[in-house]
Design a protein around this motif. Structure first.
Motif: not given
Length: 453
Positions: A69-86
């Motif tokens: 999980t990463t956050v920059e200002n109000s932007q949230l990014l969730l990634e699970a590369p092993a399953m191709g999820i974003k």
């Protein structure tokens, strides 16, 4: 059961996120081919970082860990590369929502999260409420073989000098003592019903769940059976309990574990199997897959091809004598060839990780009839005729072929895997049905147990 391979899998975990307002529970639903797939994210702060778990209630997946999980200002990014999820989203602190997009492979769907708890409106009319007309005691017992302590609740009837006692064994996946799923608490209901009618009940948190120690992720059915054996030892050590008979009630995977124990223990007087699998694991997985895909409206040609592909994969796993890493390489090459490289690497890796877990490898190879043949105590086996996870006809037939006169088999009309009265029997109905368990099942269990006391 956790072995059902669904189209969408999730495993997400948070490492950092800004703002105290993001803490807590977030609710949203994916719209997939006209069907809602609810998701719940639980965000907590741990020291200077944050952690998240996720629930997918309709898939019976609770407490899934999150990866990035990463956050920059109000932007949230969730990634699970092993399953191709974003997942990308923007947090709006004025409305307290996260508006975003979920992606997996070529799938791209809107997913907006809010504080609105869609589970609070769920009606569960059978859920027992205090005060209870019996004694409920928090207990702990020790599994010496695995050096772990397990926690549970022991309920005992009032006013009886002597009574039968049963231990409840949950289905697959990490379960708490109530076997809680989608707002239902079937083990709480069973415990309450039986104890009100003179039968003591011990139910406990699976290892690594709730107040129990240990690690669930690496455990097989055999490992979990030792937890139940520890529960038996504990009850036998309680000199204040005047136990007339001791029995096991296992649901789903618990219905596999109960005969494992009863086949070699002299301390068990009877067992009740609620949708306990009788087919060998790899055969049951294929049957589950076929029924669910057919009921989902998938074309016959795709269903048949899927059967061929997964039959081959299960055979690779069942016959494997190599290291786990070598097995994964073999499976990757197999899926690449069988699917003409049409599945991306992330999806393939996710599938292979699931199929090569310790639990799955054990399950694929395990034949429940091995233990069932050796059980010489009374067995009550109940199946729901609309169950697509442990289908009634095929498993009841396999049980009948054992010609064990100690076994009584009932196929219950209109009941699903949770023994709810249902329309289709499909897992996506479980949360929508208000009934936790059919009274017909509760009464049949009660009468059968009392007859053997």
């Amino acid at each position: 059961m956790r072995n059902i391979l669904l189209l969408i899998c999730f495993a997400l975990m948070s490492s950092f996120i800004q703002g105290q307002e993001i803490l807590g529970d977030w609710y949203g639903s994916l719209q997939i081919q006209g069907t809602k797939l609810p998701l719940v994210f639980h965000i907590k702060k741990q020291d200077s970082s944050y952690s998240t778990t996720m629930d997918s209630p309709k898939q019976m997946a609770i407490g899934l860990p999150v990866a990035i999980t990463t956050v920059e200002n109000s932007q949230l990014l969730l990634e699970a590369p092993a399953m191709g999820i974003k997942y990308t989203g923007e947090y709006d602190h004025t409305q307290e929502i996260i508006a975003g997009t979920f992606q997996q492979g070529g799938l791209k769907l809107a997913l907006n999260l809010s504080r609105d708890n869609f589970t609070t409106a769920i009606n569960r009319p059978q859920e027992p409420k205090e005060p209870f007309p019996y004694h409920a005691e928090e207990v702990r017992f020790y599994n010496e073989s695995d050096d772990i302590s397990l926690a549970g609740t022991l309920t005992t009837p009032e006013g009886l000098e002597k009574f039968p006692v049963v231990i409840l064994i949950s289905g697959s996946g990490p379960q708490n003592r109530n076997e809680e799923i989608m707002g239902h608490k079937p083990f709480l209901l069973i415990s309450d019903f039986l104890t009100r009618h003179g039968i003591a009940v011990l139910r406990y948190d699976d290892r690594g769940v709730g107040k129990s120690e240990g690690e669930y992720a690496t455990a097989t059915s055999k490992d979990l059976s030792r937890d139940t054996e520890a529960a038996i030892t504990y009850l036998k050590s309680r000199k204040d309990l005047k136990i007339s008979k001791l029995g096991l009630i296992g649901h789903s995977e618990g219905g596999i574990i109960a005969p494992m124990i009863a086949s070699k223990s002299k301390d068990v007087d009877f067992i009740v199997l609620l949708a306990g699998a009788v087919l060998r694991g790899k055969d049951l997985l294929l049957l589950q897959k076929k029924l669910i895909e057919e009921k989902s409206g998938i074309h016959d040609s795709i269903v048949n091809r899927s059967q061929e592909v997964f039959h081959g994969a299960y055979e690779l796993i069942a016959s494997n004598t190599k290291t786990n890493d070598a097995l994964k390489e073999d499976l990757a090459a197999y899926f690449k060839e069988e699917t003409n490289n049409s599945i991306n690497a992330a999806q393939t890796n996710s599938l292979i990780e699931s199929m090569t877990s310790p639990w799955m490898q054990y399950f694929i190879n395990y034949d429940p009839t091995t233990a069932l043949k050796e059980v010489d105590i009374p067995i009550l086996a109940l199946f729901g005729k609309k169950d697509v996870q442990v289908p009634a006809i095929e498993n009841a037939l396999a049980l009948e072929k054992l010609e064990n006169k100690n076994i009584e088999i009932f196929q219950m009309e209109n009941l699903n895997h949770l023994f709810q009265e249902s329309e289709t029997g499909m897992p996506n109905e479980y949360s929508e049905i208000e009934q936790t368990m059919s009274p017909k099942v509760l009464n049949l269990m009660l009468e059968w147990i009392l007859e053997r006391d």
